[in-house]
Design a protein around this motif. Structure first.
Motif, PDB file in Angstrom:
ATOM      1  N   LEU A  37       0.843  -1.202   0.000  1.00  0.00           N
ATOM      2  CA  LEU A  37       0.000   0.000   0.000  1.00  0.00           C
ATOM      3  C   LEU A  37       0.872   1.244   0.000  1.00  0.00           C
ATOM      4  O   LEU A  37       2.089   1.144   0.050  1.00  0.00           O
ATOM      5  N   ASP A  38       0.243   2.412  -0.078  1.00  0.00           N
ATOM      6  CA  ASP A  38       0.971   3.682  -0.021  1.00  0.00           C
ATOM      7  C   ASP A  38       1.110   4.104   1.442  1.00  0.00           C
ATOM      8  O   ASP A  38       0.179   4.660   2.038  1.00  0.00           O
ATOM      9  N   PHE A  70       0.765 -10.246   7.746  1.00  0.00           N
ATOM     10  CA  PHE A  70      -0.352 -10.709   8.575  1.00  0.00           C
ATOM     11  C   PHE A  70      -1.110  -9.511   9.144  1.00  0.00           C
ATOM     12  O   PHE A  70      -2.343  -9.460   9.081  1.00  0.00           O
ATOM     13  N   LEU A  71      -0.380  -8.543   9.685  1.00  0.00           N
ATOM     14  CA  LEU A  71      -1.024  -7.324  10.201  1.00  0.00           C
ATOM     15  C   LEU A  71      -1.731  -6.560   9.087  1.00  0.00           C
ATOM     16  O   LEU A  71      -2.867  -6.116   9.250  1.00  0.00           O
ATOM     17  N   LEU A  72      -1.032  -6.394   7.966  1.00  0.00           N
ATOM     18  CA  LEU A  72      -1.581  -5.616   6.857  1.00  0.00           C
ATOM     19  C   LEU A  72      -2.822  -6.262   6.251  1.00  0.00           C
ATOM     20  O   LEU A  72      -3.841  -5.598   6.052  1.00  0.00           O
ATOM     21  N   ILE A  73      -2.724  -7.531   5.928  1.00  0.00           N
ATOM     22  CA  ILE A  73      -3.762  -8.186   5.131  1.00  0.00           C
ATOM     23  C   ILE A  73      -4.780  -8.928   5.995  1.00  0.00           C
ATOM     24  O   ILE A  73      -5.978  -8.672   5.905  1.00  0.00           O
ATOM     25  N   THR A  74      -4.309  -9.812   6.854  1.00  0.00           N
ATOM     26  CA  THR A  74      -5.234 -10.614   7.661  1.00  0.00           C
ATOM     27  C   THR A  74      -5.941  -9.766   8.711  1.00  0.00           C
ATOM     28  O   THR A  74      -7.157  -9.862   8.880  1.00  0.00           O
ATOM     29  N   GLU A  75      -5.169  -8.922   9.400  1.00  0.00           N
ATOM     30  CA  GLU A  75      -5.758  -8.061  10.437  1.00  0.00           C
ATOM     31  C   GLU A  75      -6.357  -6.779   9.846  1.00  0.00           C
ATOM     32  O   GLU A  75      -7.083  -6.073  10.535  1.00  0.00           O
ATOM     33  N   GLY A  76      -6.013  -6.448   8.602  1.00  0.00           N
ATOM     34  CA  GLY A  76      -6.544  -5.236   7.969  1.00  0.00           C
ATOM     35  C   GLY A  76      -6.068  -3.963   8.632  1.00  0.00           C
ATOM     36  O   GLY A  76      -6.819  -3.013   8.809  1.00  0.00           O
ATOM     37  N   PHE A  77      -4.775  -3.924   8.981  1.00  0.00           N
ATOM     38  CA  PHE A  77      -4.208  -2.768   9.671  1.00  0.00           C
ATOM     39  C   PHE A  77      -3.140  -2.124   8.794  1.00  0.00           C
ATOM     40  O   PHE A  77      -2.091  -2.715   8.537  1.00  0.00           O
ATOM     41  N   PRO A 102      -7.006   1.380  10.554  1.00  0.00           N
ATOM     42  CA  PRO A 102      -7.657   0.309   9.794  1.00  0.00           C
ATOM     43  C   PRO A 102      -7.457   0.505   8.296  1.00  0.00           C
ATOM     44  O   PRO A 102      -7.507   1.628   7.789  1.00  0.00           O
ATOM     45  N   LEU A 103      -7.203  -0.600   7.619  1.00  0.00           N
ATOM     46  CA  LEU A 103      -6.950  -0.568   6.183  1.00  0.00           C
ATOM     47  C   LEU A 103      -8.184  -0.122   5.408  1.00  0.00           C
ATOM     48  O   LEU A 103      -9.276  -0.634   5.608  1.00  0.00           O
ATOM     49  N   HIS A 108      -5.687   3.940   1.002  1.00  0.00           N
ATOM     50  CA  HIS A 108      -4.296   3.505   1.110  1.00  0.00           C
ATOM     51  C   HIS A 108      -3.743   2.911  -0.180  1.00  0.00           C
ATOM     52  O   HIS A 108      -2.612   2.456  -0.211  1.00  0.00           O
ATOM     53  N   ASN A 109      -4.549   2.928  -1.237  1.00  0.00           N
ATOM     54  CA  ASN A 109      -4.132   2.432  -2.548  1.00  0.00           C
ATOM     55  C   ASN A 109      -3.560   1.018  -2.458  1.00  0.00           C
ATOM     56  O   ASN A 109      -2.405   0.775  -2.819  1.00  0.00           O
ATOM     57  N   PHE A 110      -4.376   0.082  -1.982  1.00  0.00           N
ATOM     58  CA  PHE A 110      -3.942  -1.303  -1.842  1.00  0.00           C
ATOM     59  C   PHE A 110      -3.464  -1.827  -3.187  1.00  0.00           C
ATOM     60  O   PHE A 110      -4.163  -1.720  -4.187  1.00  0.00           O
ATOM     61  N   LYS A 111      -2.244  -2.387  -3.226  1.00  0.00           N
ATOM     62  CA  LYS A 111      -1.605  -2.771  -4.482  1.00  0.00           C
ATOM     63  C   LYS A 111      -1.596  -4.269  -4.738  1.00  0.00           C
ATOM     64  O   LYS A 111      -1.985  -4.722  -5.809  1.00  0.00           O
ATOM     65  N   VAL A 112      -1.097  -5.045  -3.784  1.00  0.00           N
ATOM     66  CA  VAL A 112      -0.902  -6.473  -4.016  1.00  0.00           C
ATOM     67  C   VAL A 112      -0.950  -7.218  -2.688  1.00  0.00           C
ATOM     68  O   VAL A 112      -0.589  -6.665  -1.649  1.00  0.00           O
ATOM     69  N   GLU A 113      -1.395  -8.447  -2.738  1.00  0.00           N
ATOM     70  CA  GLU A 113      -1.432  -9.282  -1.541  1.00  0.00           C
ATOM     71  C   GLU A 113      -0.198 -10.170  -1.512  1.00  0.00           C
ATOM     72  O   GLU A 113       0.116 -10.853  -2.483  1.00  0.00           O
ATOM     73  N   ILE A 114       0.497 -10.161  -0.405  1.00  0.00           N
ATOM     74  CA  ILE A 114       1.655 -11.033  -0.208  1.00  0.00           C
ATOM     75  C   ILE A 114       1.142 -12.341   0.383  1.00  0.00           C
ATOM     76  O   ILE A 114       0.525 -12.348   1.444  1.00  0.00           O
ATOM     77  N   LYS A 115       1.383 -13.444  -0.335  1.00  0.00           N
ATOM     78  CA  LYS A 115       0.947 -14.752   0.158  1.00  0.00           C
ATOM     79  C   LYS A 115       1.862 -15.246   1.272  1.00  0.00           C
ATOM     80  O   LYS A 115       1.391 -15.681   2.307  1.00  0.00           O
ATOM     81  N   ALA A 116       3.183 -15.209   1.004  1.00  0.00           N
ATOM     82  CA  ALA A 116       4.122 -15.729   2.000  1.00  0.00           C
ATOM     83  C   ALA A 116       5.551 -15.373   1.621  1.00  0.00           C
ATOM     84  O   ALA A 116       5.871 -15.235   0.449  1.00  0.00           O
ATOM     85  N   PRO A 117       6.413 -15.271   2.635  1.00  0.00           N
ATOM     86  CA  PRO A 117       7.845 -15.173   2.335  1.00  0.00           C
ATOM     87  C   PRO A 117       8.370 -16.570   2.002  1.00  0.00           C
ATOM     88  O   PRO A 117       7.687 -17.565   2.251  1.00  0.00           O
ATOM     89  N   THR A 118       9.560 -16.622   1.447  1.00  0.00           N
ATOM     90  CA  THR A 118      10.180 -17.918   1.163  1.00  0.00           C
ATOM     91  C   THR A 118      11.650 -17.861   1.588  1.00  0.00           C
ATOM     92  O   THR A 118      12.221 -16.781   1.731  1.00  0.00           O
TER      93      THR A 118
END
Length: 138
Positions: A37-38, A70-77, A102-103, A108-118
């Protein structure tokens, strides 16, 4: 201190350079937030506490890269900034407080969802500074 995104067809590869570990993890957080996000559009109205830990720096980075999305996407923060400290006993641990609100997808110009780090292509070097490279599955 800086970060840059490397070209990749489907994922995000990020390289971070910093003077020390504290700065490297801070820059890493900013890179992940700005990928999502921005960050400059977020206001500091609330706070959330979280932590990350790992048996070594690679596992600590992996945990850090899990907790922020997790905070950004799952918790919407939406996160404006993060204050944290890194401690090392038998393991590494980060105790952190995220400041934001709250997101709001439009604000906040949501751009992309991060699935997971590797762990794929993850690298951490400490030589008169810190270099990190990691891949995020989008």
């Amino acid at each position: 201190m800086s970060y840059k995104f490397l070209d990749h067809a489907t994922d995000a590869i990020i390289e971070v350079t910093a003077k020390d570990l504290q700065e490297a993890f801070s820059v890493t957080a900013d890179a992940v937030i700005n990928l999502t996000l921005d960050q400059d559009k977020v206001e500091e109205n609330e706070q959330r506490k979280f932590f990350a830990e790992g048996k070594d720096l690679r596992y600590l980075l992996f945990s850090w890269l899990e907790e922020i999305p997790f905070l950004l996407i799952t918790e919407g923060f939406a996160i404006k900034r993060i204050e944290f400290n890194i401690t090392q006993n038998q393991n590494y641990k980060i105790n952190a407080t995220a400041y934001g609100e709250p997101l709001n997808l439009k604000k906040h110009n949501f751009k992309v969802e991060i699935k997971a780090p590797t762990f794929y292509d993850m690298e951490i070097k400490q030589n008169g500074g810190v270099f990190m490279r990691f891949l995020l599955d989008l």
